[in-house]
Every structure is written in structure tokens, then in C-alpha cells.
Design a protein around this motif. Structure first.
Motif, PDB file in Angstrom:
ATOM      1  N   ASN A  78      12.232  -5.408  16.319  1.00 34.67           N
ATOM      2  CA  ASN A  78      13.578  -5.531  16.905  1.00 34.67           C
ATOM      3  C   ASN A  78      14.527  -6.303  16.004  1.00 34.67           C
ATOM      4  O   ASN A  78      15.340  -7.091  16.483  1.00 34.67           O
ATOM      5  N   SER A  87      11.487   6.848  13.714  1.00 31.90           N
ATOM      6  CA  SER A  87      10.579   7.694  14.500  1.00 31.90           C
ATOM      7  C   SER A  87       9.964   8.787  13.657  1.00 31.90           C
ATOM      8  O   SER A  87       8.761   9.026  13.728  1.00 31.90           O
ATOM      9  N   VAL A 141       7.462   7.422  11.027  1.00 34.02           N
ATOM     10  CA  VAL A 141       6.183   7.051  11.643  1.00 34.02           C
ATOM     11  C   VAL A 141       5.389   8.297  12.013  1.00 34.02           C
ATOM     12  O   VAL A 141       4.188   8.374  11.780  1.00 34.02           O
ATOM     13  N   ILE A 148       1.896  -0.385  20.188  1.00 35.03           N
ATOM     14  CA  ILE A 148       2.345   0.905  20.705  1.00 35.03           C
ATOM     15  C   ILE A 148       1.564   2.021  20.024  1.00 35.03           C
ATOM     16  O   ILE A 148       1.298   1.952  18.825  1.00 35.03           O
ATOM     17  N   ILE A 175       1.527   0.893  16.316  1.00 35.21           N
ATOM     18  CA  ILE A 175       2.901   0.573  15.946  1.00 35.21           C
ATOM     19  C   ILE A 175       3.307  -0.748  16.597  1.00 35.21           C
ATOM     20  O   ILE A 175       2.973  -1.004  17.748  1.00 35.21           O
ATOM     21  N   THR A 176       4.017  -1.583  15.861  1.00 37.54           N
ATOM     22  CA  THR A 176       4.661  -2.741  16.484  1.00 37.54           C
ATOM     23  C   THR A 176       6.118  -2.715  16.038  1.00 37.54           C
ATOM     24  O   THR A 176       6.435  -2.202  14.965  1.00 37.54           O
ATOM     25  N   GLN A 177       6.998  -3.245  16.869  1.00 37.67           N
ATOM     26  CA  GLN A 177       8.404  -3.252  16.469  1.00 37.67           C
ATOM     27  C   GLN A 177       8.928  -4.684  16.382  1.00 37.67           C
ATOM     28  O   GLN A 177       8.585  -5.531  17.196  1.00 37.67           O
ATOM     29  N   THR A 229      12.260   1.086  17.314  1.00 32.73           N
ATOM     30  CA  THR A 229      11.713   2.433  17.533  1.00 32.73           C
ATOM     31  C   THR A 229      12.820   3.422  17.874  1.00 32.73           C
ATOM     32  O   THR A 229      12.684   4.600  17.628  1.00 32.73           O
ATOM     33  N   ASN A 230      13.921   2.926  18.438  1.00 35.06           N
ATOM     34  CA  ASN A 230      14.976   3.847  18.843  1.00 35.06           C
ATOM     35  C   ASN A 230      15.881   4.221  17.677  1.00 35.06           C
ATOM     36  O   ASN A 230      17.068   3.946  17.657  1.00 35.06           O
ATOM     37  N   SER A 285      11.981   4.299  24.349  1.00 36.11           N
ATOM     38  CA  SER A 285      12.264   3.122  23.514  1.00 36.11           C
ATOM     39  C   SER A 285      12.724   1.945  24.344  1.00 36.11           C
ATOM     40  O   SER A 285      12.270   0.821  24.147  1.00 36.11           O
ATOM     41  N   TYR A 302      16.114   7.583  14.852  1.00 37.22           N
ATOM     42  CA  TYR A 302      15.548   8.861  14.448  1.00 37.22           C
ATOM     43  C   TYR A 302      14.836   8.710  13.116  1.00 37.22           C
ATOM     44  O   TYR A 302      13.745   9.231  12.906  1.00 37.22           O
TER      45      TYR A 302
END
Lengths: 341, 341
Positions: free
Chosen positions: B103, B80, B83, A99, B99-101, B74-75, A80, B77
Motif C-alpha cells: 500500500n 495485476s 503478477v 494473498i 502476494i503481499t501488498q 493490487t488495484n 482489491s 492493472y
């Protein structure tokens, strides 16, 4: 949070008192524009939060400004933070990151590559799944001339740029520390030896024992997929040995946690009776009792270097195809699980 | 691990003793092929590990077979596993997930959507960033007729399908449990009230106090971004109150962990002096001492339902545009941090 009027190329031109077409050329890195002007345009574009029409500019330039990142699993602090760091660097340069995750599966990794190529990415940044031992799927990327950078889990055979930490040296740091604490029978919960990083950790462990004049006892090496469950299982096996270890060095933090659970369930004192060291500095290692000694992999720095290497590859088509291999020295973080003195 | 010869449509046709064009039609869901034949073709295609040429089939059908998932981070649980579960379901049906994040950034979320639309995704599955209070960027997806499903962090205003847990009811479960343990002054480390899920947790907390005849003391509600650091900060503020709380209910596990650290640093016994409850069952909540009572959000089930809803939307163009809102009942996992009796 309502969006204001969108910044156009004209706005940037007005600020700098140059023509819109000069701005456009500067943004598209046209060699006829001076570096000084390019810098100035980039600066103003950032200040005014200029957002180019990506699709139109992709059609114009043949570039998508997309970079694909393959991670073995998203639920890992290491991966991450590496991805976050890659993204921070690349966003600044106008690239967007998508990703995909392989879930440690070779088949899914093949599918990830196919998916990313389909989206017309300008480059792929990947870390190999545990299962991957054949690399022909990566040849497809290379044959298309698309930059490919590997990080953490790489393989010499693929012949591309690589950034990671020194796994061999990391094991030396761990063993040396345990020897200093008085440990003499150091067990190793090793990763699957087919992957280069785990093989290097095993090599480092074996050589470090030799260096410190400790005998090698192969009963003390347990190959593992490094999950919590498998860490538990392999630790039970270690405890059944007639001559128990006095330290366990796990090549992953989750396996170390599994070991800790088994030791505590058997009322074995950590570190007094058995010292414990993990690998990769997952956040929980500093939160539990005892806190777990582990190896920090410089996650953010790896992400930054990976992004910079990609930018080099993509921006300089004439760049000599000399592969770079950047190996960072890892850091041992000493905590309660191994501090005997 | 060397790949064997690729399965072709002909291979499937041979097994079933039908024509290759019938197989092709079945795979492309042609209405002229019976459901029975489609089922049989799909089964054999899976058995023979048939992989269609994605790009060619996208050109033929106008479909990319890509689904974009936006996660706030993404970080986590929770995200994650959601997904992973979405991916498992969609891979089975021939879709690949990118996947896109965001933040937690509104700007990045806008950029994520632009990126995903650029890759020609067949649908977008999203959970809102903490910062997002304006939803016009989601209109772009809807106006293109691309299925959009929201999960966990959704908003009624967007007017699309939604799957999440009952946040209002979750707070009732927590307060009821704490009241049973004898707590009378229950503080709430609340999420940012601009987001619907956190607003619902606050509403649930307030109503549950009322239900149990406990007075509402607004000094005991601290709005927070729910990071570990902010959990520490807000807990310090709570401890400075002339009349301290006897329980802290944090709307996120990391904030609960920050609270626990401050309580332990001040030698306050948990749960005896102050009981503690978190939210979302991050793995560390069961690993630390004391283990933390928390709310489980049925991560895997949410992922599965989201995927199924997307498939419904994408497969049945004539489906009536009735929005579905699926709210799962959350589960309270009682652990040591709140067990006083």
C-alpha cells in the motif's frame, strides 16, 4: 526513514511499571492477566510501535499470525478494496495477510489452499472461483480446525461463516428502477448460474419481473462469464432478436461496458433506446460517457466484517459453532445510462 | 469436477518404464539424472497432473516452492498483470506464488518482507513502495541467500537483479510526440522524485525539451503522488499560471485522468487547447472520451522476464553473481487526447 532502536517488552514494562513477564503474558493473551492490564499493554505497545519477533512467538504459541486471503482475481476494484479493508483490520490486531489468486480456476483454488496451509496460516478467508462447483478442498481446512470465512462468492454447502450482499434483492432494485424509467423488455446478462450469487441475481430478476407484471422472455436472459468480450458477444445476440430489449441489466460492470460499446457502435442511444445497468461499481463506471448505473457492494464494510468474524473465531476457541451469515443490503447508484426521466 | 485418484510417482515410472526412485530424483533435479530423462519425467508429470506433496518435499529438499511477490498496490492493472504473468511462468515450474501488498507504505513493506521470510519462501520478487528511500530491510533477504529480484520500481543501491522499462526514454517519446503536434509549453505532472523511475521520467522530460530547443520552465513541473485527486489539484495550479501550458504529460494515468476532469470542468478543449498524455496504459485510458495517449510498459513481458530471472537464480547456485539489469523500451500509444494533427 532510518529505523530507530526496536521497542522491546522491557520498554513497555517500564512505561507501565509492571514486570516484563507480565507484559509478555498480556501480549500472549494469558487468562491470568486482567483485561484492564491487557488493554493498557496493547495501547503502549501500539504507541511504541512494538513489533514482536513473529517466528519466535509463533513457535511459542503455535500461532503464525498469518491470515491467507484467496481472491478470484486481483484486477478487480471490488476484490482489491475488500482485501485492503481486511488487511487494515487484521494488521491492527497483529495479523499479517498473504494473498493468493485463483484466476477463476478451480484447480488453482485447490492449489491456493494447499499453499496457504503450507505456510501455517491461522485462518483462511476466501471467495470462490467461477469454476468451483465442488467444495471438498475446503473440507481440508475445516478438518484442521482452521477458521474459514467466505465472502461475496460463498456456498451454503460448505457450512462456514459468510459475509456478502443480498444479490436477490439487488436485482429487485435494478428491475424496479428500470420499470420506473418506463422499460418493459429488460434483458439480463447473467453470470454463470452454477455460482450462488449469480443464481440469486437471476432469481431476483425473474421474481421482480413477475412482481411488476412483466412477462418473462427467456430469450432475454444470456448466461455469460461477464468479461468485456463476452458482454459484447451476448449484446450482439440480443440485438439480433426480432423483438429487441429496451434495457440491459448486466450482472457485472465489464459485461455492461461491452454492451455499451456494441450499442454505441450500432448508434443505439443509451438510455433513450436501450437503458443500461451494471453491477459492482468498478471505478470506470463513473468515468465514461454515459456514466453507468450500477450496484455498490459496500466493499469496505464487507472487508471489515470478514476480519471481525475471523477475529471472533480465532480468539474464542470455546465459541459455539453457530454459523453466521451476514447479508448486507446493496445500494443502487443511478447514473446517466439508465436515467430516461 | 470430482477429483480422480491422485497421480503418484509410481504412475509416472510406469509410463516411462523407469524406477520410481529415478522419477523422484528427476523431479528433485538430481545431477545424476540425465537432462533427457528429466525432460521426459517433467512432461509425463504434467500430462498426468502430478501434484507432489509440497510439505514433504519441502522438508526433504529444504525448499518450500513458494515465491513471495510484493506489490505496492493490487488495484492497478499494471501490477495485476505483472503478477499474473509471473504466476503463470512459475506455476509451470512447480512454484506457488503468494502476494503481499505494501500500500505504498515503507512500514508495511518491512512487514511484508518479515511475513514472507516467515513463510520460508524460496525467493522474493518486489517493487518498491513510493515511500521507500531506505533499503536496509532488503539486506535481510540478501544475507539469507534468498534470491531477490526487483521489477518496475527498483533502486541501484540494493544491488540485485532488476527488470523494468526505460523511463528516461519514455519521456523522450512523449515530448517528441507532443512537439510534433505543435505543443511548445509542455507541463509535467511528475512522480515523487525520490523514486528512481520518476526521477528518470523527469530527467528524460528535461533533456527532451533541451533536445527540441524548448525552454525549461520549472513552474511547469509539479511533483505529485499521481493519484486522481492530486492530478486535479496540480492541474488547477497549472491553470492559474499567467502563461498556461499547451500540453500536460502526467507520469501516471490516474493523475492524467484528474487533469482531464479539471480541463473539461473548465471547458478547455482537449487536445486542441491543451493536449494530454498519461503513463502506464490503465484500461480506462482507452474507454473514456477522449481516449488518453499513454505509455505501455509491456506488463506481461516484464512478469515473464522476472520469473525467468528468478528461476535462473534459484536453479543454478553456482551461477556467477553478476547482476542483470533488463531495461525494456516502452511504447507510446497515441490516442485522441493528444492528436492535434
Amino acid at each position: 526513514m532510518k529505523s530507530k532502536r526496536k521497542t522491546t517488552i522491557k520498554d513497555i514494562a517500564n512505561v507501565l511499571k509492571i514486570t516484563p513477564s507480565a507484559v509478555s503474558r498480556a501480549l500472549n493473551d494469558n487468562p491470568r492477566i486482567s483485561d484492564k492490564t491487557k488493554e493498557a499493554v496493547k495501547k503502549v505497545a501500539l504507541e511504541l510501535e512494538y513489533q514482536p519477533n513473529q517466528l519466535a512467538s509463533a513457535l511459542r504459541s503455535g500461532k503464525s499470525n498469518l491470515v491467507g486471503v484467496i481472491v478470484p482475481k486481483t484486477n478487480s476494484y471490488f476484490f482489491s478494496t475488500v482485501v485492503e479493508s481486511i488487511e487494515n483490520e487484521l494488521n491492527k490486531e497483529g495479523y499479517n495477510v498473504i494473498i493468493t489468486q485463483s484466476n477463476e480456476s478451480y484447480k488453482k483454488e485447490c492449489r491456493n489452499i494447499q499453499t496457504l496451509l503450507q505456510t501455517q496460516v491461522d485462518g483462511i478467508i476466501a471467495s470462490l472461483a467461477n469454476e468451483t462447483v465442488d467444495f471438498s478442498h475446503y473440507e481440508k481446512i475445516k478438518s484442521k480446525g482452521i477458521p474459514l470465512i467466505l465472502y461475496d462468492r460463498g456456498e451454503n454447502d460448505i457450512g462456514v461463516d459468510y459475509i456478502g450482499i443480498d444479490d436477490y434483492e439487488s436485482s429487485h432494485l435494478v428491475v424496479e428502477h428500470l420499470v420506473e424509467q418506463g422499460c418493459k423488455r429488460i434483458a439480463h446478462l447473467a453470470g454463470l448460474s452454477q455460482a450462488r450469487i449469480y443464481k440469486n441475481r437471476i432469481r431476483g430478476y425473474v421474481d421482480a419481473l413477475e412482481k411488476h407484471n412483466l412477462p418473462l422472455d427467456t430469450d432475454l436472459i444470456k448466461e455469460s462469464n461477464l468479461t468485456l468480450e463476452d458482454g459484447r458477444k451476448k449484446t450482439k445476440e440480443l440485438l439480433r432478436l426480432p423483438n429487441r430489449p429496451d434495457a440491459i441489466y448486466a450482472a457485472g460492470d465489464y459485461a455492461a461496458l461491452g454492451a455499451l460499446q456494441i450499442l454505441q457502435e450500432n448508434n443505439i442511444k443509451v438510455p433513450e433506446e436501450i437503458a443500461l445497468v451494471g453491477f459492482s461499481n468498478e471505478p470506470f463506471t463513473s468515468l465514461i460517457k454515459p456514466t453507468i448505473t450500477t450496484i455498490s457492494q459496500h466493499n469496505k464494510k464487507i472487508g471489515k466484517l470478514v476480519a471481525k468474524q475471523f477475529l471472533k473465531r480465532v480468539n474464542d476457541k470455546n465459541w459455539k459453532p453457530v454459523l453466521t451469515k451476514t447479508i448486507l443490503k446493496a445500494e443502487l447508484i443511478i447514473r446517466d445510462s439508465s436515467k430516461k426521466i
